[in-house]
Enzyme design. Structure first.
Site, PDB file in Angstrom:
ATOM      1  N   ASN A 161      -3.994  10.881  -1.919  1.00 59.97           N
ATOM      2  CA  ASN A 161      -4.818   9.731  -1.552  1.00 59.97           C
ATOM      3  C   ASN A 161      -6.268   9.960  -1.966  1.00 59.97           C
ATOM      4  O   ASN A 161      -6.815  11.063  -1.826  1.00 59.97           O
ATOM      5  CB  ASN A 161      -4.731   9.474  -0.040  1.00 59.97           C
ATOM      6  CG  ASN A 161      -5.448   8.194   0.337  1.00 59.97           C
ATOM      7  OD1 ASN A 161      -6.667   8.191   0.521  1.00 59.97           O
ATOM      8  ND2 ASN A 161      -4.706   7.113   0.437  1.00 59.97           N
ATOM      9  N   SER A 162      -6.896   8.894  -2.460  1.00 58.84           N
ATOM     10  CA  SER A 162      -8.248   9.008  -3.011  1.00 58.84           C
ATOM     11  C   SER A 162      -9.283   9.477  -1.989  1.00 58.84           C
ATOM     12  O   SER A 162     -10.340   9.987  -2.367  1.00 58.84           O
ATOM     13  CB  SER A 162      -8.686   7.650  -3.553  1.00 58.84           C
ATOM     14  OG  SER A 162      -7.766   7.198  -4.502  1.00 58.84           O
ATOM     15  N   SER A 173       0.815  -1.222   0.000  1.00 61.46           N
ATOM     16  CA  SER A 173       0.000   0.000   0.000  1.00 61.46           C
ATOM     17  C   SER A 173       0.847   1.270   0.000  1.00 61.46           C
ATOM     18  O   SER A 173       1.738   1.448   0.837  1.00 61.46           O
ATOM     19  CB  SER A 173      -0.879  -0.022   1.257  1.00 61.46           C
ATOM     20  OG  SER A 173      -1.304   1.286   1.568  1.00 61.46           O
ATOM     21  N   GLY A 174       0.534   2.177  -0.915  1.00 60.72           N
ATOM     22  CA  GLY A 174       1.235   3.459  -0.941  1.00 60.72           C
ATOM     23  C   GLY A 174       0.960   4.270   0.308  1.00 60.72           C
ATOM     24  O   GLY A 174       1.859   4.903   0.870  1.00 60.72           O
ATOM     25  N   LEU A 175      -0.297   4.230   0.760  1.00 64.46           N
ATOM     26  CA  LEU A 175      -0.646   4.957   1.980  1.00 64.46           C
ATOM     27  C   LEU A 175       0.146   4.416   3.165  1.00 64.46           C
ATOM     28  O   LEU A 175       0.754   5.178   3.934  1.00 64.46           O
ATOM     29  CB  LEU A 175      -2.160   4.803   2.254  1.00 64.46           C
ATOM     30  CG  LEU A 175      -2.625   5.279   3.625  1.00 64.46           C
ATOM     31  CD1 LEU A 175      -2.413   6.774   3.790  1.00 64.46           C
ATOM     32  CD2 LEU A 175      -4.096   4.925   3.851  1.00 64.46           C
ATOM     33  N   ASP A 186       1.000   3.900  -7.370  1.00 62.83           N
ATOM     34  CA  ASP A 186       0.428   5.235  -7.581  1.00 62.83           C
ATOM     35  C   ASP A 186       0.219   5.476  -9.083  1.00 62.83           C
ATOM     36  O   ASP A 186      -0.379   4.664  -9.749  1.00 62.83           O
ATOM     37  CB  ASP A 186       1.321   6.306  -6.929  1.00 62.83           C
ATOM     38  CG  ASP A 186       1.311   6.174  -5.405  1.00 62.83           C
ATOM     39  OD1 ASP A 186       0.375   5.529  -4.885  1.00 62.83           O
ATOM     40  OD2 ASP A 186       2.229   6.674  -4.739  1.00 62.83           O
ATOM     41  N   ARG A 228      -5.898   0.923 -12.311  1.00 69.10           N
ATOM     42  CA  ARG A 228      -6.865   1.386 -11.318  1.00 69.10           C
ATOM     43  C   ARG A 228      -7.651   2.567 -11.871  1.00 69.10           C
ATOM     44  O   ARG A 228      -7.072   3.573 -12.287  1.00 69.10           O
ATOM     45  CB  ARG A 228      -6.112   1.769 -10.043  1.00 69.10           C
ATOM     46  CG  ARG A 228      -6.901   2.557  -9.049  1.00 69.10           C
ATOM     47  CD  ARG A 228      -6.180   2.495  -7.724  1.00 69.10           C
ATOM     48  NE  ARG A 228      -6.537   3.577  -6.833  1.00 69.10           N
ATOM     49  CZ  ARG A 228      -6.025   3.708  -5.625  1.00 69.10           C
ATOM     50  NH1 ARG A 228      -5.128   2.841  -5.171  1.00 69.10           N
ATOM     51  NH2 ARG A 228      -6.375   4.707  -4.846  1.00 69.10           N
ATOM     52  N   HIS A 248     -12.200   1.640  -7.817  1.00 69.03           N
ATOM     53  CA  HIS A 248     -12.172   2.180  -6.463  1.00 69.03           C
ATOM     54  C   HIS A 248     -13.419   3.022  -6.203  1.00 69.03           C
ATOM     55  O   HIS A 248     -13.950   3.667  -7.122  1.00 69.03           O
ATOM     56  CB  HIS A 248     -10.909   3.032  -6.279  1.00 69.03           C
ATOM     57  CG  HIS A 248     -10.461   3.121  -4.851  1.00 69.03           C
ATOM     58  ND1 HIS A 248     -10.956   2.328  -3.849  1.00 69.03           N
ATOM     59  CD2 HIS A 248      -9.527   3.920  -4.259  1.00 69.03           C
ATOM     60  CE1 HIS A 248     -10.376   2.626  -2.709  1.00 69.03           C
ATOM     61  NE2 HIS A 248      -9.498   3.591  -2.929  1.00 69.03           N
ATOM     62  N   GLU A 264      -2.616   3.929 -11.174  1.00 70.22           N
ATOM     63  CA  GLU A 264      -3.931   4.578 -11.170  1.00 70.22           C
ATOM     64  C   GLU A 264      -3.942   5.755 -12.134  1.00 70.22           C
ATOM     65  O   GLU A 264      -2.911   6.397 -12.358  1.00 70.22           O
ATOM     66  CB  GLU A 264      -4.291   5.012  -9.747  1.00 70.22           C
ATOM     67  CG  GLU A 264      -3.390   6.066  -9.142  1.00 70.22           C
ATOM     68  CD  GLU A 264      -3.529   6.183  -7.628  1.00 70.22           C
ATOM     69  OE1 GLU A 264      -3.380   5.157  -6.935  1.00 70.22           O
ATOM     70  OE2 GLU A 264      -3.776   7.301  -7.137  1.00 70.22           O
ATOM     71  N   ASP A 290       1.319  -1.038  -4.884  1.00 72.44           N
ATOM     72  CA  ASP A 290       0.499   0.126  -5.216  1.00 72.44           C
ATOM     73  C   ASP A 290       1.473   1.159  -5.782  1.00 72.44           C
ATOM     74  O   ASP A 290       2.145   1.870  -5.037  1.00 72.44           O
ATOM     75  CB  ASP A 290      -0.168   0.607  -3.921  1.00 72.44           C
ATOM     76  CG  ASP A 290      -0.845   1.945  -4.080  1.00 72.44           C
ATOM     77  OD1 ASP A 290      -0.914   2.453  -5.210  1.00 72.44           O
ATOM     78  OD2 ASP A 290      -1.312   2.474  -3.049  1.00 72.44           O
TER      79      ASP A 290
HETATM   80  C1  SPV Z   1      -3.416   2.470  -0.702  1.00 71.17           C
HETATM   81  O1  SPV Z   1      -3.543   1.541   0.092  1.00 71.17           O
HETATM   82  O2  SPV Z   1      -2.482   3.248  -0.694  1.00 71.17           O
HETATM   83  C2  SPV Z   1      -4.444   2.704  -1.691  1.00 71.17           C
HETATM   84  C3  SPV Z   1      -5.808   2.344  -1.392  1.00 71.17           C
HETATM   85  O3  SPV Z   1      -4.137   3.257  -2.708  1.00 71.17           O
HETATM   86  S1  SPV Z   1      -6.547   3.753  -0.836  1.00 71.17           S
HETATM   87  O4  SPV Z   1      -5.806   4.279   0.245  1.00 71.17           O
HETATM   88  O5  SPV Z   1      -7.871   3.285  -0.473  1.00 71.17           O
HETATM   89  O6  SPV Z   1      -6.624   4.698  -1.929  1.00 71.17           O
HETATM   90 MG    MG Z   2      -2.398   4.166  -2.696  1.00 77.34          MG
END
Ligand code: SPV
Ligand code: MG
Length: 579
Positions: free
Chosen positions: A128-129, A52-54, A93, A165, A196, A120, A91
């Site tokens: 972040n989305s 996960s990028g986050l 990005d 994505r 998403h 994405e 992820d």
């Molecule tokens: C992440 O886990 O970094 C994601 C999913 O991209 S979200 O945070 O839901 O965008």
């Molecule tokens: Mg992400």
């Protein structure tokens, strides 16, 4: 376990990820953000990891806005791939730039064993989305398709997956736009579509899945619509569910609670039982494997693991200088006798050192040892002291091979090195230059299977008997001894248990309290044990009286590095004091 699983597990990571994407089963991926969490995901039973990028940016303490560079992310992934053999879907990005950055990213990910990447259709640097999603600009469709094509063209492993994505629902562009984009990305070569949504209900995801109608694998991230029963996703024909951020969130709340608690209570007692043990951390790091490898590859791994030093006595004939300390704390060339011994052990990799004190044990302040005290030292002998070390709580901790040593020894380092390298279950050092058995005050004379024929260096010689305070009249004592036992016994491998067994027999004797180390060696010989003899010719000193004490400084000085002893006034002064 079903019949398919072994083949699945032996397949490459990228093949396993691809299999998950295309399988008809609903599959799950769990977020990880570093090596430890990747290991934890594997142990929990998951088949793949969402990088996960986050979460990765959060564990670095930065924002999910491409603040960490892509190479920092890839370096982090390398730790994750090393810690867990699961496939990792990164992820990625927006791909960290244009088509060219995506090509390079794919090649670097393949080199580090990463199974696939999700990109994405937003613009670099992304946000972040879930942060003001409507305001986020989407990528041009053609430009994004070019990235997918470039990524697919640059992969050298046919199973490496690129997941495209679609952020149209996040940005509020509507269902038609989402479907249009997904179809374009599928045609460009994407191996799966991640659709998403930031709604708290799964409605738009389910509608998308209906319209999509199985044109390719669909991946979802139900962070916001988490209350949806998983069965709903299964029935909708979803390929893979990503649990996207729950380990970083779990770690965060646990760390916050523990940090607050320790800060306010100023003690660890309230948290100790509520956090993972240090041993659990070692297990997750696979510390045992390191120890095994050490035995295999490090020569020092073969040396004795522990030592017991008998240091309970004041020292007969040394009363004048031992009023306030035991013999082992007498200063020799600037440092206590015991320090010389401990340093010699450590030099051979013997780090687990138990010292049995007795007389003025309170004066033993040597660092790097465990001190146990023979409280009955005034009425008991060496074996009672040894029993304190072997029977006490330290027994379990005496790792590997064990050296048993008098505390009043100085020796050249090769003597100990050769002893700890011996393969024998029991081995002792005998000095063949000392055979004057007529001096009745000297004990520890040794009779062996053969004398020290230095021309036959390397021949096996075993111990027959050592003179003890108990057996001055034994028949063997009438013969000239082959030398003198210097006070070092190495016990290797299974020898430790056999030594314990003989110790238990001796402890049952009524005269146990008066027994000395030679009595143990003789009991081992009588029990049929073979005790290998390593002959030396001098090169060691025991400190048994004032004369020995006076000369020990000279000997010790010969052991110090030349640079440290030549022209070192402190060493000279200390040496002078000892002479
Ligand atoms: C992440 O886990 O970094 C994601 C999913 O991209 S979200 O945070 O839901 O965008
Ligand atoms: Mg992400």
């Amino acid at each position: 376990m079903n019949a398919r699983e072994p083949a699945f597990v032996s397949a490459s990571r990228s093949a396993r990820l691809r299999q998950m994407l295309v399988s008809n089963e609903l599959e799950f991926m769990m977020e990880a953000h570093n090596g430890l969490s990747a290991r934890i995901v594997r142990e929990a039973g998951f088949k793949a990891i969402w990088g996960s990028g986050l979460a990765i940016s959060a564990q670095f303490g930065v924002r999910d806005n491409n603040e960490a560079s892509w190479t920092q992310v890839v370096d982090n992934l390398e730790f994750m791939a090393d810690a867990s053999d699961l496939p990792i879907l990164l992820d990625g990005d927006t791909g960290y730039g244009n088509f060219n950055n995506v090509r390079r990213l794919v090649r670097k990910l393949e080199q580090r064993g990463i199974a696939g990447v999700c990109i994405e259709d937003k613009q670099f640097p992304k946000t972040n989305s879930f942060i003001n999603g409507e305001a986020q600009p989407l990528a041009n469709i053609d430009e994004f398709c070019g990235k997918i094509k470039a990524g697919k063209d640059s992969q050298s492993d046919e199973n490496f997956s690129i997941v495209a994505r679609v952020e149209a629902l996040i940005a509020g562009w509507g269902m038609d736009e989402a479907l249009r984009r997904a179809e374009a990305y599928r045609r460009a070569g994407a191996d799966a579509i991640l659709i998403h949504s930031k709604l708290s209900r799964p409605d738009e995801i389910l509608e998308f899945a209906r319209e999509w109608a199985g044109r390719g694998p669909l991946v979802i991230v139900p962070t916001k619509y988490y209350s949806t029963p998983t069965e709903v996703f299964r029935e909708a024909g979803i390929s893979t569910v990503i649990w996207a951020n729950h380990l970083i969130r779990a770690a965060t709340s646990a760390m916050q609670a523990v940090a607050r608690e320790i800060h306010s209570s100023e003690t660890l007692v309230n948290v100790e039982d509520r956090v993972a043990t240090v041993n659990e951390i070692f297990r997750l790091q696979d510390a045992d494997e390191y120890s095994e490898a050490e035995d295999r590859y490090l020569s020092s791994g073969r040396s004795a693991g522990s030592a017991v030093v008998l240091a309970a006595s004041r020292g007969k004939g040394l009363e004048a200088v031992t009023e306030d300390r035991p013999k082992v704390m007498l200063p020799i060339a600037g440092k206590p006798l015991l320090r010389w011994l401990v340093d010699a052990f450590k030099k051979q990799g013997v780090n687990d050192i138990t010292v049995v004190g007795g007389y003025r044990a309170d004066a033993i302040d040597t660092a790097g040892i465990k001190l146990v005290v023979n409280e009955k030292h005034a009425q008991t002998g060496e074996l009672a002291s040894l029993a304190c070390a072997l029977d006490g709580a330290t027994l379990d901790k005496l790792a590997g091979d064990t050296l048993i040593s008098y505390g009043d020894l100085l020796f050249r380092s090769y003597i100990l090195r050769d002893l700890v390298e011996s393969e024998a279950a029991f081995s002792v050092v005998v000095d063949s230059s000392l055979t004057d058995a007529e001096n009745a005050s000297v004990r520890d004379f040794a009779w062996c299977s053969a004398g020290d024929d230095r021309g036959l260096f390397g021949n096996k010689v075993v111990l027959r008997h050592v003179s003890s305070g108990k057996d001055a009249s034994s028949s063997i004592a009438a013969q000239t001894p082959h030398g003198r036992w210097v006070g070092l016994l190495n016990v290797r491998g299974e020898g430790r248990e056999r030594l314990q067994a003989v110790m238990r027999q001796l402890q049952a004797r009524p005269d146990f309290a008066s027994l000395d180390m030679p009595a143990l060696l003789n009991a081992l010989v009588e029990a049929g044990e073979s005790i290998e003899v390593q002959y030396v010719h001098g090169h060691w000193r025991g400190v048994n009286d004032l004369e020995d004490f006076r000369r020990a400084g000279d000997f010790a000085h010969g052991q110090t590095p030349l640079a440290a002893s030549v022209g070192n006034p402190a060493a000279d002064a200390a040496n002078g004091a000892a002479q």
